[in-house]
Design a protein around this motif. Structure first.
Motif, PDB file in Angstrom:
ATOM      1  N   LEU A  66      42.363  54.954  43.417  1.00 24.44           N
ATOM      2  CA  LEU A  66      43.277  53.872  43.059  1.00 24.44           C
ATOM      3  C   LEU A  66      43.377  52.830  44.161  1.00 24.44           C
ATOM      4  CD1 LEU A  66      45.460  52.594  41.241  1.00 24.44           C
ATOM      5  CD2 LEU A  66      47.133  54.089  42.380  1.00 24.44           C
ATOM      6  N   THR A  67      43.478  53.267  45.401  1.00 20.16           N
ATOM      7  CA  THR A  67      43.624  52.331  46.515  1.00 20.16           C
ATOM      8  C   THR A  67      42.404  51.437  46.624  1.00 20.16           C
ATOM      9  OG1 THR A  67      44.930  54.001  47.686  1.00 20.16           O
ATOM     10  CG2 THR A  67      44.118  52.143  48.984  1.00 20.16           C
ATOM     11  N   ARG A  68      41.230  52.046  46.564  1.00 16.67           N
ATOM     12  CA  ARG A  68      39.996  51.266  46.643  1.00 16.67           C
ATOM     13  C   ARG A  68      39.856  50.344  45.431  1.00 16.67           C
ATOM     14  NH1 ARG A  68      36.452  55.261  46.768  1.00 16.67           N
ATOM     15  NH2 ARG A  68      36.938  55.674  48.964  1.00 16.67           N
ATOM     16  N   ARG A  69      40.254  50.833  44.256  1.00 20.27           N
ATOM     17  CA  ARG A  69      40.152  50.030  43.044  1.00 20.27           C
ATOM     18  C   ARG A  69      41.029  48.784  43.135  1.00 20.27           C
ATOM     19  NH1 ARG A  69      41.168  53.853  39.398  1.00 20.27           N
ATOM     20  NH2 ARG A  69      43.338  53.381  38.921  1.00 20.27           N
ATOM     21  N   ASN A  70      42.270  48.955  43.586  1.00 21.85           N
ATOM     22  CA  ASN A  70      43.168  47.804  43.714  1.00 21.85           C
ATOM     23  C   ASN A  70      42.682  46.815  44.763  1.00 21.85           C
ATOM     24  OD1 ASN A  70      44.751  48.921  41.754  1.00 21.85           O
ATOM     25  ND2 ASN A  70      46.496  49.396  43.076  1.00 21.85           N
ATOM     26  N   ARG A  71      42.158  47.347  45.867  1.00 20.57           N
ATOM     27  CA  ARG A  71      41.634  46.463  46.920  1.00 20.57           C
ATOM     28  C   ARG A  71      40.450  45.662  46.415  1.00 20.57           C
ATOM     29  NH1 ARG A  71      38.199  49.418  51.217  1.00 20.57           N
ATOM     30  NH2 ARG A  71      36.806  49.293  49.392  1.00 20.57           N
ATOM     31  N   ASP A  72      39.485  46.348  45.807  1.00 19.13           N
ATOM     32  CA  ASP A  72      38.262  45.678  45.369  1.00 19.13           C
ATOM     33  C   ASP A  72      38.550  44.645  44.285  1.00 19.13           C
ATOM     34  OD1 ASP A  72      37.106  47.404  47.133  1.00 19.13           O
ATOM     35  OD2 ASP A  72      36.048  48.623  45.649  1.00 19.13           O
ATOM     36  N   ARG A  73      39.470  44.974  43.376  1.00 19.68           N
ATOM     37  CA  ARG A  73      39.825  44.009  42.330  1.00 19.68           C
ATOM     38  C   ARG A  73      40.462  42.765  42.960  1.00 19.68           C
ATOM     39  NH1 ARG A  73      42.684  46.956  39.299  1.00 19.68           N
ATOM     40  NH2 ARG A  73      41.205  47.383  37.622  1.00 19.68           N
ATOM     41  N   ALA A  74      41.336  42.961  43.938  1.00 19.48           N
ATOM     42  CA  ALA A  74      42.002  41.823  44.580  1.00 19.48           C
ATOM     43  C   ALA A  74      40.980  40.925  45.272  1.00 19.48           C
ATOM     44  CB  ALA A  74      43.045  42.319  45.582  1.00 19.48           C
ATOM     45  N   ILE A  75      40.007  41.524  45.944  1.00 18.85           N
ATOM     46  CA  ILE A  75      38.977  40.737  46.637  1.00 18.85           C
ATOM     47  C   ILE A  75      38.152  39.945  45.628  1.00 18.85           C
ATOM     48  CG2 ILE A  75      36.843  40.897  47.988  1.00 18.85           C
ATOM     49  CD1 ILE A  75      38.134  43.315  49.433  1.00 18.85           C
ATOM     50  N   LEU A  76      37.720  40.601  44.569  1.00 18.21           N
ATOM     51  CA  LEU A  76      36.905  39.917  43.557  1.00 18.21           C
ATOM     52  C   LEU A  76      37.685  38.796  42.875  1.00 18.21           C
ATOM     53  CD1 LEU A  76      35.146  43.049  42.026  1.00 18.21           C
ATOM     54  CD2 LEU A  76      33.981  41.108  43.110  1.00 18.21           C
ATOM     55  N   VAL A  77      38.940  39.049  42.557  1.00 24.30           N
ATOM     56  CA  VAL A  77      39.758  38.021  41.901  1.00 24.30           C
ATOM     57  C   VAL A  77      39.949  36.820  42.824  1.00 24.30           C
ATOM     58  CG1 VAL A  77      42.104  37.502  41.091  1.00 24.30           C
ATOM     59  CG2 VAL A  77      40.917  39.530  40.265  1.00 24.30           C
ATOM     60  N   LEU A  78      40.125  37.066  44.115  1.00 23.06           N
ATOM     61  CA  LEU A  78      40.247  35.946  45.058  1.00 23.06           C
ATOM     62  C   LEU A  78      38.956  35.141  45.116  1.00 23.06           C
ATOM     63  CD1 LEU A  78      42.309  37.315  48.092  1.00 23.06           C
ATOM     64  CD2 LEU A  78      42.889  35.394  46.611  1.00 23.06           C
ATOM     65  N   PHE A  79      37.815  35.822  45.201  1.00 24.10           N
ATOM     66  CA  PHE A  79      36.536  35.105  45.199  1.00 24.10           C
ATOM     67  C   PHE A  79      36.406  34.244  43.938  1.00 24.10           C
ATOM     68  CE2 PHE A  79      34.371  38.322  48.154  1.00 24.10           C
ATOM     69  CZ  PHE A  79      34.221  37.399  49.181  1.00 24.10           C
ATOM     70  N   MET A  80      36.756  34.826  42.800  1.00 24.52           N
ATOM     71  CA  MET A  80      36.552  34.151  41.507  1.00 24.52           C
ATOM     72  C   MET A  80      37.545  33.031  41.253  1.00 24.52           C
ATOM     73  SD  MET A  80      35.818  37.515  39.155  1.00 24.52           S
ATOM     74  CE  MET A  80      34.376  38.561  39.424  1.00 24.52           C
ATOM     75  N   ASN A  81      38.720  33.096  41.878  1.00 28.04           N
ATOM     76  CA  ASN A  81      39.766  32.097  41.624  1.00 28.04           C
ATOM     77  C   ASN A  81      39.874  31.033  42.700  1.00 28.04           C
ATOM     78  OD1 ASN A  81      41.841  32.772  39.184  1.00 28.04           O
ATOM     79  ND2 ASN A  81      40.829  34.627  39.920  1.00 28.04           N
ATOM     80  N   THR A  82      39.163  31.208  43.794  1.00 26.39           N
ATOM     81  CA  THR A  82      39.250  30.225  44.878  1.00 26.39           C
ATOM     82  C   THR A  82      37.884  29.713  45.332  1.00 26.39           C
ATOM     83  OG1 THR A  82      39.131  31.869  46.679  1.00 26.39           O
ATOM     84  CG2 THR A  82      41.324  31.374  45.767  1.00 26.39           C
ATOM     85  N   GLY A  83      36.832  30.518  45.139  1.00 25.86           N
ATOM     86  CA  GLY A  83      35.515  30.125  45.627  1.00 25.86           C
ATOM     87  C   GLY A  83      35.429  30.101  47.138  1.00 25.86           C
ATOM     88  N   MET A  84      36.343  30.791  47.827  1.00 32.31           N
ATOM     89  CA  MET A  84      36.335  30.732  49.289  1.00 32.31           C
ATOM     90  C   MET A  84      35.160  31.505  49.884  1.00 32.31           C
ATOM     91  SD  MET A  84      39.381  33.232  50.697  1.00 32.31           S
ATOM     92  CE  MET A  84      40.656  32.594  49.625  1.00 32.31           C
TER      93      MET A  84
END
Length: 315
Positions: free
Chosen positions: A162-180
């Motif tokens: 669960l911890t890894r899943r939440n972390r990885d989803r947050a990272i991917l969502v940031l990449f996809m929503n900001t393009g940083m």
């Protein structure tokens, strides 16, 4: 102490340790860079590159005199860094790496010339390398759309931890929503996230501050990650938002590996964070048709650069 300041101080310790093995004129240059508000990370990178340059003149770097630096010495060194040994092969170094070395030497020599410690800026006699890396990347450009982004996120649900899943989803969502950029994302600190103001403060390339507005989706996934972040926290992350399984600050390389893992599962091919950035630019441009808006969103200095990120055709 502010987490970002603590990190800067930690980097400065490494800088001072390296400077102790170098001539005084390098130490005075570092003082000037610090006064000019170059980031600790940039100063560290530059100091270590100058150490490599000076050690090519004399293995005992402290004995290198400014008079030992000539146009021929600089030309030979800059030629030498244009290739590297990889196993049994010799390959070219990236244009971006060559540009960074050129910029580092230019900053160093300009300082010495202005201080009247050196007569000529010898690297200025060599043309600054053009960066063709993006052109090479775009030889096989990939058209990503919102459906691709959704498929990538669905594969995260297969992560059992669960911890890894939440972390990885947050990272991917940031990449996809900001393009940083991945380096900017890996350097986000806990205090950079402001849920009350719904914004994220990021220190990007060139020590530039970039403010991102947080959407409901981004806020939700960040809260989900923060609710379990302590499971990874071993007190070694120095206040970074994203931590590795071992509790250290998660590196940009680890983020690239993570992105590659999920994109290969979802799309059958490994996609880099850089291509997610390109995908973000393409999706935003298709939605707005406004290249200037996209340029500002991703922090490019030129809309010509942004145009090169945008994919409008097939794969």
């Amino acid at each position: 102490m502010n987490g970002r300041i603590a990190k800067e101080l930690q980097i400065d310790v490494a800088i001072q340790a390296k400077l102790a093995t170098m001539p005084e004129y390098v130490r005075s240059w570092d003082t000037n860079m610090k006064a000019s508000r170059k980031s600790a990370a940039t100063r560290r990178d530059y100091i270590f590159k100058i150490y490599a340059f000076l050690s090519s003149i004399n293995s005992d770097v402290r004995k290198v005199r400014i008079d030992d630096i000539t146009d021929d010495v600089v030309a030979r060194y800059f030629s030498s860094i244009q290739t590297k040994q990889v196993g049994d092969d010799v390959v070219y170094t990236s244009d971006s790496y060559q540009q960074t070395v050129w910029s580092c030497l230019n900053c160093f020599f300009e300082y010495l010339v202005k201080r009247n410690m050196m007569t000529n800026n010898y690297i200025a006699m060599i043309a600054r390398p053009k960066n063709r890396d993006l052109d090479r990347i775009n030889e096989h450009r990939i058209l990503l759309d919102m459906d691709d982004f959704k498929r990538i996120l669905v594969t995260v649900d297969d992560e059992m931890n669960l911890t890894r899943r939440n972390r990885d989803r947050a990272i991917l969502v940031l990449f996809m929503n900001t393009g940083m950029r991945k380096t900017a994302l890996s350097n986000i600190m806990l205090e950079d996230v402001d849920f009350d103001e719904r914004q994220l403060i990021v220190i990007d390339k060139g020590n530039k501050r970039h403010n991102y507005v947080l959407t409901d989706e981004v806020c939700d996934v960040l809260r989900e990650w923060l609710s379990v972040r302590n499971e990874f926290d071993r007190g070694k992350g120095d206040g970074h938002l994203f931590l590795s399984d071992h509790g250290n600050a998660m590196s940009s390389t680890a983020m690239s590996d993570m992105v590659g893992k999920y994109t290969e599962r979802a799309l059958g091919k490994r996609i880099s964070p850089h291509k997610l950035r390109s995908g973000y630019c393409s999706i935003l441009y298709r939605a707005t048709g406004d290249i200037e808006f996209v340029r500002r969103a991703v922090g490019h200095a030129s809309s010509q650069t942004t145009q090169r990120y945008i994919v409008t055709g097939g794969n």
